[in-house]
Scaffold this motif. Structure first.
Motif, mmCIF file in Angstrom:
data_model
loop_
_atom_site.group_PDB
_atom_site.id
_atom_site.type_symbol
_atom_site.label_atom_id
_atom_site.label_comp_id
_atom_site.label_asym_id
_atom_site.label_seq_id
_atom_site.Cartn_x
_atom_site.Cartn_y
_atom_site.Cartn_z
ATOM 1 N N HIS A 155 9.214 -11.546 -2.134
ATOM 2 C CA HIS A 155 11.327 -11.876 -1.816
ATOM 3 C C HIS A 155 11.298 -10.498 -0.719
ATOM 4 O O HIS A 155 12.300 -10.813 0.174
ATOM 5 C CB HIS A 155 11.223 -11.728 -3.297
ATOM 6 C CG HIS A 155 13.238 -11.731 -3.601
ATOM 7 N ND1 HIS A 155 13.708 -12.901 -3.222
ATOM 8 C CD2 HIS A 155 13.260 -10.402 -3.350
ATOM 9 C CE1 HIS A 155 14.862 -12.407 -3.255
ATOM 10 N NE2 HIS A 155 15.347 -11.001 -3.469
ATOM 11 N N ALA A 195 10.122 -10.518 2.585
ATOM 12 C CA ALA A 195 11.228 -11.422 3.407
ATOM 13 C C ALA A 195 12.182 -10.479 4.342
ATOM 14 O O ALA A 195 12.618 -11.478 5.212
ATOM 15 C CB ALA A 195 12.069 -12.690 3.176
ATOM 16 N N SER A 234 21.256 -12.339 2.339
ATOM 17 C CA SER A 234 20.866 -12.783 0.971
ATOM 18 C C SER A 234 19.764 -12.846 -0.132
ATOM 19 O O SER A 234 19.113 -12.563 -1.438
ATOM 20 C CB SER A 234 21.070 -14.316 1.204
ATOM 21 O OG SER A 234 19.879 -15.203 1.222
ATOM 22 N N LYS A 235 18.145 -12.409 1.548
ATOM 23 C CA LYS A 235 17.125 -11.676 0.182
ATOM 24 C C LYS A 235 16.948 -10.744 -0.177
ATOM 25 O O LYS A 235 15.535 -10.260 -0.776
ATOM 26 C CB LYS A 235 16.090 -12.997 1.508
ATOM 27 C CG LYS A 235 16.114 -14.038 1.179
ATOM 28 C CD LYS A 235 14.732 -14.598 2.372
ATOM 29 C CE LYS A 235 15.567 -16.154 3.063
ATOM 30 N NZ LYS A 235 14.652 -16.447 3.995
#
Length: 193
Positions: A13, A16, A45-46
Motif C-alpha cells: 500500500h 504504491a 486515494s492510496k
C-alpha cells in the motif's frame, strides 16, 4: 491476519504512493548519509500518512542495523524529499493526523539516533508551505534551521549536495537508481522480520 501478512499489505500500500527512504550508497566527503524520499504517485486515494511513517521507521531500523558505507557510520543525515506529486488530498490526509505528526517530530528530534544536518524540499507547492506552517510548532529551531526549499528545479540542490552522490533520477550517477535502492531496503526489511 498474521503480522507478516499485515506487513506485506502495508508495504504494498505505501509503496504504491510514497517513494520512501532511499539511502544513497555513499557518504558525502563530510561523512553524511544522503536519504531521498517523496511522492512518486499523485493518486491520493492510496496515501495513508500514518502507514507511510510506519514504513519509514521500519526501513530506518534496517538501515541503522548496518554500517553506512565501507565500515563507517554517518556523522549526520541529509534528507531530500521530492514533493512534486503532492496534491490537495495528500495535504488533507496528512493534516488529519496532527497528533501522529507531533509524535513523529518528537521522536525525530529527541530520540532518533541521527542528526539531520540538511533537509531539502524539492518542488514545493503552496500546499507544502501550508503543511510546513502547520507542522512548524512541532519543530525545534535547530531543525527548522536546516531546511532548504528548491522551488525552481533541482539545480540549486547541487549547491549543497554533490551531483555524483545522487541517483540518476536526480541527475546524478548512472550507477544506481532510487527504485533499485528502495527494493534493496524492502528486501532487507523482509529478511530482518
Amino acid at each position: 491476519m498474521s503480522v507478516i501478512d499485515k506487513c506485506d499489505k502495508l508495504m504494498t500500500h505505501v509503496c504504491a504512493v510514497f517513494r520512501q527512504f532511499c539511502p544513497m550508497p555513499k557518504l558525502s566527503k563530510e561523512g553524511y548519509k544522503i536519504t531521498i524520499g517523496g511522492f512518486h504517485n499523485s493518486d491520493a486515494s492510496k496515501f495513508d500518512y500514518t502507514n507511510c511513517l510506519k514504513m519509514v521507521l521500519m526501513l530506518f531500523d534496517v538501515r541503522l542495523s548496518e554500517f553506512d558505507y565501507d565500515d563507517q557510520i554517518a556523522e549526520g543525515e541529509i534528507v531530500i524529499t521530492d514533493m512534486g506529486n503532492m496534491g490537495w488530498r495528500h495535504f488533507m490526509k496528512a493534516i488529519a493526523h496532527l497528533i501522529t505528526a507531533k509524535f513523529y517530530m518528537e521522536f525525530l528530534q529527541d530520540a532518533a539516533p541521527i542528526k539531520i544536518v540538511q533537509a531539502h524540499i524539492l518542488n514545493p507547492s503552496g500546499l507544502v508551505h501550508k503543511m510546513f506552517t502547520i507542522f512548524r510548532p512541532f519543530m525545534k529551531q535547530e531543525l527548522l534551521d536546516v531546511f532548504h526549499f528548491h522551488p525552481n528545479g533541482i539545480e540549486s540542490l547541487y549547491d549543497y549536495v554533490p551531483r555524483e552522490l545522487l541517483p540518476k533520477e536526480l541527475g546524478g550517477s548512472d550507477e544506481f537508481s532510487m527504485e533499485d535502492i528502495r527494493l534493496t531496503y524492502i528486501k532487507k526489511m523482509e529478511e530482518n522480520r
